[in-house]
Design a protein around this motif. Structure first.
Motif, PDB file in Angstrom:
ATOM      1  N   ALA A  52       1.106  -1.203   0.142  1.00  0.00           N
ATOM      2  CA  ALA A  52       0.020  -0.042   0.060  1.00  0.00           C
ATOM      3  C   ALA A  52       0.935   1.212  -0.004  1.00  0.00           C
ATOM      4  N   VAL A  53       1.941   1.162   0.753  1.00  0.00           N
ATOM      5  CA  VAL A  53       2.733   2.414   0.717  1.00  0.00           C
ATOM      6  C   VAL A  53       3.540   2.652  -0.499  1.00  0.00           C
ATOM      7  N   ALA A  54       3.919   1.453  -1.327  1.00  0.00           N
ATOM      8  CA  ALA A  54       4.639   1.550  -2.462  1.00  0.00           C
ATOM      9  C   ALA A  54       3.711   2.027  -3.493  1.00  0.00           C
ATOM     10  N   ALA A  55       2.522   1.840  -3.219  1.00  0.00           N
ATOM     11  CA  ALA A  55       1.434   2.191  -4.483  1.00  0.00           C
ATOM     12  C   ALA A  55       1.335   3.835  -4.181  1.00  0.00           C
ATOM     13  N   GLN A  56       1.171   4.116  -3.047  1.00  0.00           N
ATOM     14  CA  GLN A  56       0.850   5.631  -2.727  1.00  0.00           C
ATOM     15  C   GLN A  56       2.298   6.219  -3.122  1.00  0.00           C
ATOM     16  N   VAL A  57       3.524   5.721  -3.081  1.00  0.00           N
ATOM     17  CA  VAL A  57       4.734   6.596  -3.286  1.00  0.00           C
ATOM     18  C   VAL A  57       4.695   6.570  -4.690  1.00  0.00           C
ATOM     19  N   ALA A  58       4.422   5.512  -5.505  1.00  0.00           N
ATOM     20  CA  ALA A  58       4.470   5.481  -6.922  1.00  0.00           C
ATOM     21  C   ALA A  58       3.576   6.639  -7.561  1.00  0.00           C
ATOM     22  N   ASP A  59       2.270   6.911  -6.748  1.00  0.00           N
ATOM     23  CA  ASP A  59       1.304   7.885  -7.072  1.00  0.00           C
ATOM     24  C   ASP A  59       1.704   9.283  -6.708  1.00  0.00           C
ATOM     25  N   GLY A  60       3.078   9.388  -6.192  1.00  0.00           N
ATOM     26  CA  GLY A  60       3.725  10.635  -5.610  1.00  0.00           C
ATOM     27  C   GLY A  60       3.673  11.013  -4.339  1.00  0.00           C
ATOM     28  N   ALA A  61       3.017  10.341  -3.329  1.00  0.00           N
ATOM     29  CA  ALA A  61       3.125  10.732  -1.877  1.00  0.00           C
ATOM     30  C   ALA A  61       4.352  10.651  -1.483  1.00  0.00           C
ATOM     31  N   ALA A  62       4.551  11.692  -0.615  1.00  0.00           N
ATOM     32  CA  ALA A  62       5.995  11.752   0.021  1.00  0.00           C
ATOM     33  C   ALA A  62       5.840  11.923   1.597  1.00  0.00           C
ATOM     34  N   ASP A  63       4.692  12.111   2.173  1.00  0.00           N
ATOM     35  CA  ASP A  63       4.332  12.316   3.598  1.00  0.00           C
ATOM     36  C   ASP A  63       3.165  11.135   3.690  1.00  0.00           C
ATOM     37  N   ILE A  64       3.094  10.312   4.334  1.00  0.00           N
ATOM     38  CA  ILE A  64       2.482   8.934   4.494  1.00  0.00           C
ATOM     39  C   ILE A  64       2.144   8.765   5.898  1.00  0.00           C
ATOM     40  N   THR A  65       0.945   9.071   6.434  1.00  0.00           N
ATOM     41  CA  THR A  65       0.181   8.778   7.801  1.00  0.00           C
ATOM     42  C   THR A  65      -0.225   7.305   7.794  1.00  0.00           C
ATOM     43  N   VAL A  66      -0.095   6.468   8.562  1.00  0.00           N
ATOM     44  CA  VAL A  66      -0.395   5.142   8.893  1.00  0.00           C
ATOM     45  C   VAL A  66      -1.317   5.251  10.001  1.00  0.00           C
ATOM     46  N   VAL A  67      -2.566   4.883  10.197  1.00  0.00           N
ATOM     47  CA  VAL A  67      -3.459   4.876  11.288  1.00  0.00           C
ATOM     48  C   VAL A  67      -3.862   3.591  11.531  1.00  0.00           C
ATOM     49  N   PRO A  68      -3.248   2.923  12.762  1.00  0.00           N
ATOM     50  CA  PRO A  68      -3.689   1.494  12.789  1.00  0.00           C
ATOM     51  C   PRO A  68      -5.127   1.483  13.502  1.00  0.00           C
ATOM     52  N   VAL A  69      -6.124   0.909  12.857  1.00  0.00           N
ATOM     53  CA  VAL A  69      -7.325   0.856  13.163  1.00  0.00           C
ATOM     54  C   VAL A  69      -7.482  -0.498  14.148  1.00  0.00           C
ATOM     55  N   PHE A  70      -6.916  -0.550  15.293  1.00  0.00           N
ATOM     56  CA  PHE A  70      -6.907  -1.369  16.244  1.00  0.00           C
ATOM     57  C   PHE A  70      -7.422  -0.705  17.411  1.00  0.00           C
ATOM     58  N   LEU A  71      -8.141  -1.658  18.436  1.00  0.00           N
ATOM     59  CA  LEU A  71      -8.536  -0.859  19.585  1.00  0.00           C
ATOM     60  C   LEU A  71      -7.474  -0.886  20.497  1.00  0.00           C
ATOM     61  N   GLY A  72      -6.566  -1.553  20.730  1.00  0.00           N
ATOM     62  CA  GLY A  72      -5.674  -1.603  21.709  1.00  0.00           C
ATOM     63  C   GLY A  72      -4.132  -1.803  21.162  1.00  0.00           C
ATOM     64  N   GLN A  73      -3.257  -1.402  21.861  1.00  0.00           N
ATOM     65  CA  GLN A  73      -1.681  -1.937  21.359  1.00  0.00           C
ATOM     66  C   GLN A  73      -1.364  -3.054  21.937  1.00  0.00           C
ATOM     67  N   GLY A  74      -1.500  -4.274  21.111  1.00  0.00           N
ATOM     68  CA  GLY A  74      -0.990  -5.477  21.697  1.00  0.00           C
ATOM     69  C   GLY A  74       0.251  -5.897  20.695  1.00  0.00           C
ATOM     70  N   GLY A  75       0.471  -7.173  20.460  1.00  0.00           N
ATOM     71  CA  GLY A  75       1.865  -7.487  19.824  1.00  0.00           C
ATOM     72  C   GLY A  75       2.090  -7.002  18.528  1.00  0.00           C
TER      73      GLY A  75
END
Length: 122
Positions: A52-75
């Motif tokens: 997904a990151v590679a596709a956005q970079v190929a589309d010209g993205a240079a600033d990417i934010t990843v939001v984990p759609v998890f309820l909590g911070q597990g392993g």
């Protein structure tokens, strides 16, 4: 600098599991016209986060934010995601990659969940 957003979910064998995340993605696309918003998965579904990151970079993205759609911070968020982020940064050194905290730990999200629980009583 072109910005983009990736929602990062666990993934599951049943395709229907992704439906709420797809609705979230679609709603964000409507709220953020001109900002690419994609959904990526840790396992069991595609695309995986590096793709997904590679596709956005190929589309010209240079600033990417990843939001984990998890309820909590597990392993997965303590071990797997930092390793993935390190690999992604090495593969795309000119890209700024920001990883947000898990969505479920945000106070506003917790307040919205509490409101839902209260409404469920009626």
């Amino acid at each position: 600098m072109k910005r983009s957003l990736i929602l990062f979910a666990h993934g599951a064998r049943a395709a229907s599991w992704a439906a709420p995340f797809e609705r979230l993605r679609d709603g964000l696309r409507a709220q953020l016209p001109g900002t690419p918003v994609t959904l990526a998965f840790l396992e069991l579904m595609e695309p995986r986060l590096p793709e997904a990151v590679a596709a956005q970079v190929a589309d010209g993205a240079a600033d990417i934010t990843v939001v984990p759609v998890f309820l909590g911070q597990g392993g997965h968020l303590l071990r797997d995601l930092p390793l993935l982020a390190e690999q992604i940064r090495a593969a795309h050194p000119g890209v700024r990659l920001h990883v947000a905290g898990p969505i479920g730990e945000d106070p506003a999200v917790q307040a919205a969940m509490a409101d839902y629980c209260v409404r469920s009583l009626s």
